[in-house]
Motif scaffolding. Structure first.
Motif, PDB file in Angstrom:
ATOM      1  N   PRO B 225       0.818  -1.290   0.000  1.00  0.00           N
ATOM      2  CA  PRO B 225      -0.106  -0.039  -0.053  1.00  0.00           C
ATOM      3  C   PRO B 225       0.744   1.339  -0.108  1.00  0.00           C
ATOM      4  O   PRO B 225       0.453   2.368  -0.634  1.00  0.00           O
ATOM      5  CB  PRO B 225      -0.813   0.041   1.326  1.00  0.00           C
ATOM      6  N   PHE B 226       2.022   1.321   0.966  1.00  0.00           N
ATOM      7  CA  PHE B 226       2.577   2.577   0.832  1.00  0.00           C
ATOM      8  C   PHE B 226       3.318   2.842  -0.729  1.00  0.00           C
ATOM      9  O   PHE B 226       3.384   3.992  -0.979  1.00  0.00           O
ATOM     10  CB  PHE B 226       3.757   2.655   1.984  1.00  0.00           C
ATOM     11  N   HIS B 227       3.685   1.828  -1.151  1.00  0.00           N
ATOM     12  CA  HIS B 227       4.523   1.804  -2.639  1.00  0.00           C
ATOM     13  C   HIS B 227       3.396   2.515  -3.642  1.00  0.00           C
ATOM     14  O   HIS B 227       3.904   2.987  -4.459  1.00  0.00           O
ATOM     15  CB  HIS B 227       5.099   0.597  -2.908  1.00  0.00           C
ATOM     16  N   VAL B 228       2.070   1.945  -3.464  1.00  0.00           N
ATOM     17  CA  VAL B 228       1.174   2.173  -4.310  1.00  0.00           C
ATOM     18  C   VAL B 228       1.057   3.799  -4.176  1.00  0.00           C
ATOM     19  O   VAL B 228       0.647   4.418  -5.322  1.00  0.00           O
ATOM     20  CB  VAL B 228      -0.212   1.485  -4.218  1.00  0.00           C
ATOM     21  N   ARG B 229       0.846   4.155  -3.051  1.00  0.00           N
ATOM     22  CA  ARG B 229       0.422   5.663  -2.861  1.00  0.00           C
ATOM     23  C   ARG B 229       1.730   6.563  -3.455  1.00  0.00           C
ATOM     24  O   ARG B 229       1.341   7.539  -4.147  1.00  0.00           O
ATOM     25  CB  ARG B 229       0.352   5.963  -1.289  1.00  0.00           C
ATOM     26  N   ARG B 230       2.877   5.985  -3.366  1.00  0.00           N
ATOM     27  CA  ARG B 230       3.906   6.723  -3.826  1.00  0.00           C
ATOM     28  C   ARG B 230       3.924   6.637  -5.547  1.00  0.00           C
ATOM     29  O   ARG B 230       4.101   8.004  -6.030  1.00  0.00           O
ATOM     30  CB  ARG B 230       5.375   6.326  -3.455  1.00  0.00           C
ATOM     31  N   ILE B 245      -5.208   5.294   1.068  1.00  0.00           N
ATOM     32  CA  ILE B 245      -5.543   4.131   0.493  1.00  0.00           C
ATOM     33  C   ILE B 245      -5.816   3.197   1.762  1.00  0.00           C
ATOM     34  O   ILE B 245      -5.417   3.434   2.753  1.00  0.00           O
ATOM     35  CB  ILE B 245      -3.856   3.759   0.290  1.00  0.00           C
ATOM     36  N   ILE B 246      -6.816   2.453   1.252  1.00  0.00           N
ATOM     37  CA  ILE B 246      -7.332   1.326   2.268  1.00  0.00           C
ATOM     38  C   ILE B 246      -7.034   0.133   1.659  1.00  0.00           C
ATOM     39  O   ILE B 246      -7.073  -0.026   0.434  1.00  0.00           O
ATOM     40  CB  ILE B 246      -8.806   1.407   2.328  1.00  0.00           C
ATOM     41  N   LYS B 247      -6.519  -0.827   2.391  1.00  0.00           N
ATOM     42  CA  LYS B 247      -6.066  -2.160   1.781  1.00  0.00           C
ATOM     43  C   LYS B 247      -6.779  -3.180   2.691  1.00  0.00           C
ATOM     44  O   LYS B 247      -6.273  -3.518   3.889  1.00  0.00           O
ATOM     45  CB  LYS B 247      -4.471  -2.197   1.912  1.00  0.00           C
ATOM     46  N   PRO B 248      -7.943  -3.772   2.249  1.00  0.00           N
ATOM     47  CA  PRO B 248      -8.437  -4.731   3.032  1.00  0.00           C
ATOM     48  C   PRO B 248      -7.866  -5.965   2.973  1.00  0.00           C
ATOM     49  O   PRO B 248      -6.627  -6.050   2.319  1.00  0.00           O
ATOM     50  CB  PRO B 248      -9.866  -5.088   2.245  1.00  0.00           C
ATOM     51  N   ARG B 249      -8.280  -7.264   3.227  1.00  0.00           N
ATOM     52  CA  ARG B 249      -7.677  -8.564   3.325  1.00  0.00           C
ATOM     53  C   ARG B 249      -7.475  -8.672   1.547  1.00  0.00           C
ATOM     54  O   ARG B 249      -8.477  -8.696   0.829  1.00  0.00           O
ATOM     55  CB  ARG B 249      -8.678  -9.413   3.930  1.00  0.00           C
ATOM     56  N   LEU B 250      -6.528  -9.683   1.586  1.00  0.00           N
ATOM     57  CA  LEU B 250      -6.030 -10.043   0.051  1.00  0.00           C
ATOM     58  C   LEU B 250      -6.685 -11.446   0.131  1.00  0.00           C
ATOM     59  O   LEU B 250      -6.370 -12.103   0.811  1.00  0.00           O
ATOM     60  CB  LEU B 250      -4.647  -9.803  -0.125  1.00  0.00           C
ATOM     61  N   GLY B 251      -7.226 -11.837  -1.290  1.00  0.00           N
ATOM     62  CA  GLY B 251      -7.491 -13.255  -1.490  1.00  0.00           C
ATOM     63  C   GLY B 251      -6.261 -13.751  -2.323  1.00  0.00           C
ATOM     64  O   GLY B 251      -6.316 -14.500  -3.240  1.00  0.00           O
ATOM     65  N   GLY B 252      -5.064 -13.727  -1.693  1.00  0.00           N
ATOM     66  CA  GLY B 252      -3.825 -14.370  -2.135  1.00  0.00           C
ATOM     67  C   GLY B 252      -3.124 -13.290  -3.025  1.00  0.00           C
ATOM     68  O   GLY B 252      -3.883 -12.211  -3.448  1.00  0.00           O
ATOM     69  N   THR B 481      -4.903  -1.803  21.033  1.00  0.00           N
ATOM     70  CA  THR B 481      -5.100  -1.596  19.637  1.00  0.00           C
ATOM     71  C   THR B 481      -3.713  -1.972  18.981  1.00  0.00           C
ATOM     72  O   THR B 481      -2.808  -0.958  19.515  1.00  0.00           O
ATOM     73  CB  THR B 481      -5.815  -0.472  18.947  1.00  0.00           C
ATOM     74  N   LEU B 482      -3.376  -2.813  18.235  1.00  0.00           N
ATOM     75  CA  LEU B 482      -2.128  -2.901  17.469  1.00  0.00           C
ATOM     76  C   LEU B 482      -2.090  -2.568  16.010  1.00  0.00           C
ATOM     77  O   LEU B 482      -2.921  -2.878  15.409  1.00  0.00           O
ATOM     78  CB  LEU B 482      -1.701  -4.531  17.381  1.00  0.00           C
ATOM     79  N   ILE B 483      -1.475  -1.564  15.912  1.00  0.00           N
ATOM     80  CA  ILE B 483      -1.605  -0.724  14.424  1.00  0.00           C
ATOM     81  C   ILE B 483      -0.291  -1.077  13.713  1.00  0.00           C
ATOM     82  O   ILE B 483       0.869  -0.680  14.141  1.00  0.00           O
ATOM     83  CB  ILE B 483      -1.872   1.013  14.945  1.00  0.00           C
ATOM     84  N   HIS B 484      -0.402  -1.673  12.781  1.00  0.00           N
ATOM     85  CA  HIS B 484       0.709  -1.786  11.925  1.00  0.00           C
ATOM     86  C   HIS B 484       0.166  -1.914  10.410  1.00  0.00           C
ATOM     87  O   HIS B 484      -1.067  -1.996  10.071  1.00  0.00           O
ATOM     88  CB  HIS B 484       1.338  -3.318  12.132  1.00  0.00           C
ATOM     89  N   SER B 485       0.923  -2.103   9.500  1.00  0.00           N
ATOM     90  CA  SER B 485       0.582  -2.330   7.998  1.00  0.00           C
ATOM     91  C   SER B 485       1.347  -3.168   7.133  1.00  0.00           C
ATOM     92  O   SER B 485       1.577  -3.008   6.153  1.00  0.00           O
ATOM     93  CB  SER B 485       0.619  -0.801   7.168  1.00  0.00           C
ATOM     94  N   LEU B 519      -4.038   3.505   5.494  1.00  0.00           N
ATOM     95  CA  LEU B 519      -2.678   4.179   5.747  1.00  0.00           C
ATOM     96  C   LEU B 519      -2.851   5.550   6.208  1.00  0.00           C
ATOM     97  O   LEU B 519      -1.703   6.046   6.520  1.00  0.00           O
ATOM     98  CB  LEU B 519      -1.934   4.340   4.026  1.00  0.00           C
ATOM     99  N   ASP B 520      -3.792   6.283   6.377  1.00  0.00           N
ATOM    100  CA  ASP B 520      -4.095   7.357   7.198  1.00  0.00           C
ATOM    101  C   ASP B 520      -3.687   6.836   8.710  1.00  0.00           C
ATOM    102  O   ASP B 520      -3.615   7.944   9.422  1.00  0.00           O
ATOM    103  CB  ASP B 520      -5.332   8.034   7.204  1.00  0.00           C
ATOM    104  N   THR B 521      -3.958   5.870   9.111  1.00  0.00           N
ATOM    105  CA  THR B 521      -3.513   5.808  10.629  1.00  0.00           C
ATOM    106  C   THR B 521      -2.388   4.696  10.700  1.00  0.00           C
ATOM    107  O   THR B 521      -1.806   4.868  11.960  1.00  0.00           O
ATOM    108  CB  THR B 521      -4.742   4.966  11.170  1.00  0.00           C
TER     109      THR B 521
END
Lengths: 150, 757
Positions: B225-230, B245-252, B481-485, B519-521
């Motif tokens: 997600p961070f590289h996508v934003r860049r 950028i919002i990045k939900p779960r990925l289906g693989g 709350t664990l906040i990571h990306s 990515l805002d948080t």
């Protein structure tokens, strides 16, 4: 066009374009467990039940379900959760994208086959692809589930 | 340990199985979104002479038609890599030059899919058809060029577009030629590995909208997600602060979603029209218009003495990066970097060659990232060397593998600090019955079971580059709350990271909730690649949790009026000097005037080293001598991923990776027609292993204790892919006497080999 059908035990009228497949229609109506993965009827992600038997909703014209009974995993939450506990005990859901379709096939098999052999299970489940798990974890979960609930 | 090393179900596993909405399209339910479809080049190499979109633009319901004529021609890379990316900026959003069948000609956004598809059909394109470069081996110095303009590079990666070279690499450790002269035995062999498709179940997709703050909102199934934003900031020419950028779960993902293949289309459409839009790739587009594994060609030279002590490992390679150079240099580099140290006791080693441009779909990241290809070449050559010397190949490995305390210039940090590879080999031998069955068991006149093996390594994060931060926040009744990306694409990073936090904080896992999608948080994390989740982000979580404990003690000291050194924290209460406060009370006090504070802790990690996980893989392959059909009837994989953080997740990664490796070994193959069109663009034509194809995969773990790893852990995500192809090839040799040196090992190749033998 309008298609009168029953979804998860409730009468529903689906409004759809001619030629729309059921998977798309179900998603439009909020049955978001129904995933699509292949466009060719190859992967089993979109498995629902048509009159109690597993069917690929991506190759089923919505018009064809007039008067038929559709079941999605949204209508099977309790039983799905029972099975889900066996899946997560093996970590076999991984990305989870194929899991609802897989679970629908498992739950159908449980109704259809009595004490199936390993080969019968494999054959029944053959149409459900998974790229994450390598299948052996899914099989472990499934066999343990059948032992307890089969 | 409360959670580490246990079989812990994934925090979101139950709901995923039950079909609860979790993925991009599940949240993207705006039925008013414009639907994007793309007109693609039917030619592998062509120039657009003229393009007429008048009819499409006039069509009712069509909101946006983009071609090279009306979009920016800024150059960029789509590779998901930390800036400055080691990939050439050789792409533009839409270009007048078509470099592969499937390259984007025009983008159409319309009110519905049917209208978009209709509009696309009305676009008239006149092409000047050019001679394509379709063969990896004749690409260098070919008179036809894939790129006629010099791409920008952030630093020297040996890119020479005038020779169709995307990247050049040369590294020699010691003096290879001089050492070869001293060897008793030298073998030189050539190998080929094919392109492989990721075939993740969820196809590529992204959606865009403009929010009330005028920001571009992108929701995407992405590992980066961070590289996508860049990338989007560069392509659209807008500041990153304008992009959410919002990045939900990925289906693989499997590395496919480490390249930003689709986000730029809805981003541009929405930025221009100010209307929401979405793109969902078809399976055909997913196969033929994104990326694949790099096809590679190798020459391996091994030099040894008569006793089988390896003195020289020398690998030269060519890699096919296709039309664009995303990941070309790094995959090429990793191929040597993650294989040469395996036999780090050799006096000299070398790895060199080119990643070349061809007019095929670009290659990109795919689980293993070059190490998979390199392992096939190196381990096949090792097996051939064992055969030449007449030595048990397991013995040859045990004699030569790198051991704890050994160094190698390609080992980040130089010294190997943890390895159980020797134990992996011993355990694997026992599990498969090596001593009884190797090299082969003859079942009948037509059926033979051969046994083969291979070993491999990978890394854990990118040394000196990757850095991740995790944040822990205590909430108002003492839960966290664990906040990571890190991106959870099924590997279970959300779960493993919560385990780590709960272990350090000594609380129930359900007292730690996880946020990792916005990515805002969330703090910076490079993304889910390079096997970095547990090692890089996990180490950051440890630091954050330790800092949180420190803050808890400081706060308790203040609230209880007891000196910190007298206090003890046990996960539920902080006690000392006959006073005690529960986490719940403490958290509630912090929300009152008396306490007025909030506990927010952060931890950051970046590794100077990238400790290698190891695997020893053993294949039992049943060969039908009459048809050439090979079936993997048993595969044993024993892994050293340091401390196993979660046995459920590690085992399923291992099993799944072995299955993917079996596919690569036996049948998966991205095939192009003579005219450069990909013919394997559906599950009907591209075969991934089905349930019927996987017999037995048996796994075990031999733990080592990696001093730099979280609780001693190393990675598991990628190393799992690498051993099946060489182990299967070895087993086929032991069953038939044929060395199959180009993947996949199809019945045709085996049968033709048997006939010509």
């Amino acid at each position: 066009m309008k298609v009168d059908t029953s979804i998860n035990g409730r009468a529903m009228t689906l409004e759809c374009e001619n030629g729309e497949f059921l998977a798309g229609a179900l998603r439009r109506y909020g049955f978001l467990s129904v995933k699509e993965g292949c466009d060719t009827g190859s992967c089993g992600l979109c498995t629902i039940w048509l009159n109690g038997k597993p069917a690929l909703s991506c190759c089923l014209l919505t018009a064809r379900v007039e008067g038929q009974e559709i079941t999605t995993i949204e209508g099977m939450q309790e039983e799905a959760e029972e099975f889900a506990h066996f899946m997560v005990a093996e970590g076999a859901e991984q990305c989870g994208f194929c899991s609802p379709g897989f679970a629908m096939t498992v739950l159908a098999m449980k109704r259809e086959l009595t004490n199936p052999t390993d080969d019968e299970v494999k054959n029944y489940m053959a149409g459900n692809l998974c790229r994450c798990s390598g299948y052996v974890g899914q099989t472990r979960a499934l066999m343990k589930y059948l032992e307890v609930h089969g | 340990m409360r959670y580490i090393g246990k079989k812990i179900p994934k925090v979101d596993g139950i709901e995923l199985v039950k079909g609860t909405p979790a993925y991009t399209s599940d949240f993207d339910t705006n039925n008013n979104s414009l639907i994007i479809k793309i007109l693609r080049s039917p030619h592998p190499s062509a120039k657009i002479i003229d393009i007429d979109t008048t009819e499409a633009e006039a069509m009712g319901g069509v909101e946006c038609v983009l071609t090279h004529k009306n979009v920016t021609d800024i150059k960029f890379t789509l590779a998901g890599q930390s800036y400055p990316e080691p990939s050439p900026y050789d792409r533009s959003l839409l270009s007048d030059t078509m470099r592969y069948v499937g390259d984007e000609v025009a983008v159409v956004a319309a009110v519905d899919e049917q209208t978009a598809l209709k509009a696309i059909k009305t676009i008239n394109v006149k092409y000047e058809i050019l001679e394509p470069v379709l063969d990896l081996e004749t690409a260098v110095d070919n008179s036809n060029l894939v790129h006629t303009q010099e791409p920008h590079v952030n630093f020297d990666i040996g890119c020479d577009h005038k020779r169709n070279i995307a990247s050049t690499f040369y590294k020699e450790n010691g003096d290879v030629e001089a050492e070869l002269k001293k060897c008793d035995l030298i073998i030189e062999r050539s190998y080929k590995t094919q392109a492989q498709a990721h075939a993740m179940m969820e196809t590529y997709r992204a959606t865009a909208s403009i929010d009330v703050n005028g920001r571009l909102n992108i929701m995407s199934s992405t590992q980066i997600p961070f590289h996508v934003r860049r990338h989007l900031s560069r392509i659209l020419g807008i500041p990153k602060s304008k992009i959410k950028i919002i990045k939900p779960r990925l289906g693989g993902g499997f590395g496919g979603k480490q390249t930003a293949s689709v986000e730029m289309f809805p981003a541009m459409v929405t930025w221009l029209t100010k209307k929401p839009s979405k793109i969902v790739y078809t399976r055909q587009e997913t196969f033929s218009c994104t990326t694949s594994r790099h096809a590679m060609k190798f020459t391996v030279r091994l030099g040894s003495d008569k006793q089988g002590n390896i003195k020289v490992v020398d690998i030269s390679a060519l890699s096919d990066t296709g039309a664009y150079g995303e990941h070309a240099a790094t995959v090429f580099f990793v191929t040597g970097h993650k294989t040469l140290p395996l036999y780090g006791r050799a006096n000299a080693s070398r790895y060199h060659g080119y990643a070349v441009y061809t007019n095929k779909m670009p290659a990109g990241a795919l689980r293993g990232y070059g190490a998979t290809q390199g392992t096939f070449a190196l381990e096949s050559a090792m097996n051939e060397l064992a055969s030449e010397i007449g030595m048990d190949p397991a013995e040859l490995r045990l004699k030569n593998i790198i051991r704890v305390g050994d160094s190698h210039p390609d080992l980040d940090g130089n010294i190997l600090q943890s390895s159980a590879l020797d134990r992996c080999i011993e355990t694997g031998k026992e599990m498969i019955g090596w001593d009884e069955k190797y090299p082969a068991v003859f079942l009948s006149d037509s059926k033979v079971r051969g046994y083969g093996m291979a070993v491999t390594m990978q890394g854990s994060g990118i040394a000196g580059i990757d850095t991740a931060t995790a944040v822990l926040k205590m909430n108002d009744d003492g839960f966290f709350t664990l906040i990571h990306s890190a991106s959870d694409m099924g590997q279970g990073s959300d779960t493993a990271l919560v385990q780590i936090a709960a272990e350090i904080l000594d609380v129930d896992m359900d007292r730690v909730i996880v946020v990792s999608n916005d990515l805002d948080t969330v703090p910076y994390d490079p993304g889910a690649y390079a096997s970095s989740g547990v090692y890089v982000t996990g180490n950051a979580v440890i630091e954050a949790a330790k800092e949180m404990k420190k803050q808890i003690l400081e706060t308790a000291s203040r609230l209880l009026n007891v000196e910190e050194k007298e206090l003890e924290y046990d996960g539920g209460n902080v006690s000392g000097a006959d006073k005690s406060i529960s986490l719940d009370e403490l958290a509630q006090k912090l929300c009152s005037f008396e306490g007025k504070d909030q506990l927010i802790a952060k931890g950051t990690f970046g590794g100077d080293t990238s400790p290698p996980p190891f695997i020893a893989g053993f294949a039992e392959v049943e060969v039908d001598i009459g048809t050439g059909k090979c079936e993997v009837t048993d595969f044993v994989a024993v892994a050293d991923c340091g401390t196993v953080i979660n046995e459920n997740l590690a085992r399923i990664q291992l099993e799944g990776g072995i299955a993917m490796g079996i596919g690569l070994g036996l049948y998966e193959d991205v095939v192009y027609s003579k005219t450069g069109r990909m013919v394997t663009d559906s599950f009907m034509t591209y075969k991934i292993p089905s349930r019927m194809d996987i017999a037995n995969i048996r796994t075990a773990f031999e733990s080592s204790d990696e001093p730099t790893g979280p609780f001693g852990a190393k990675s598991i995500g990628e190393v799992v892919n690498n051993t099946p192809p060489p182990a299967i090839a070895h087993a086929v040799y032991n069953a038939t006497g044929l060395w199959i040196t180009d993947l996949p090992i199809t019945p045709e190749k085996v049968l033709m080999g048997l006939i010509s033998k």
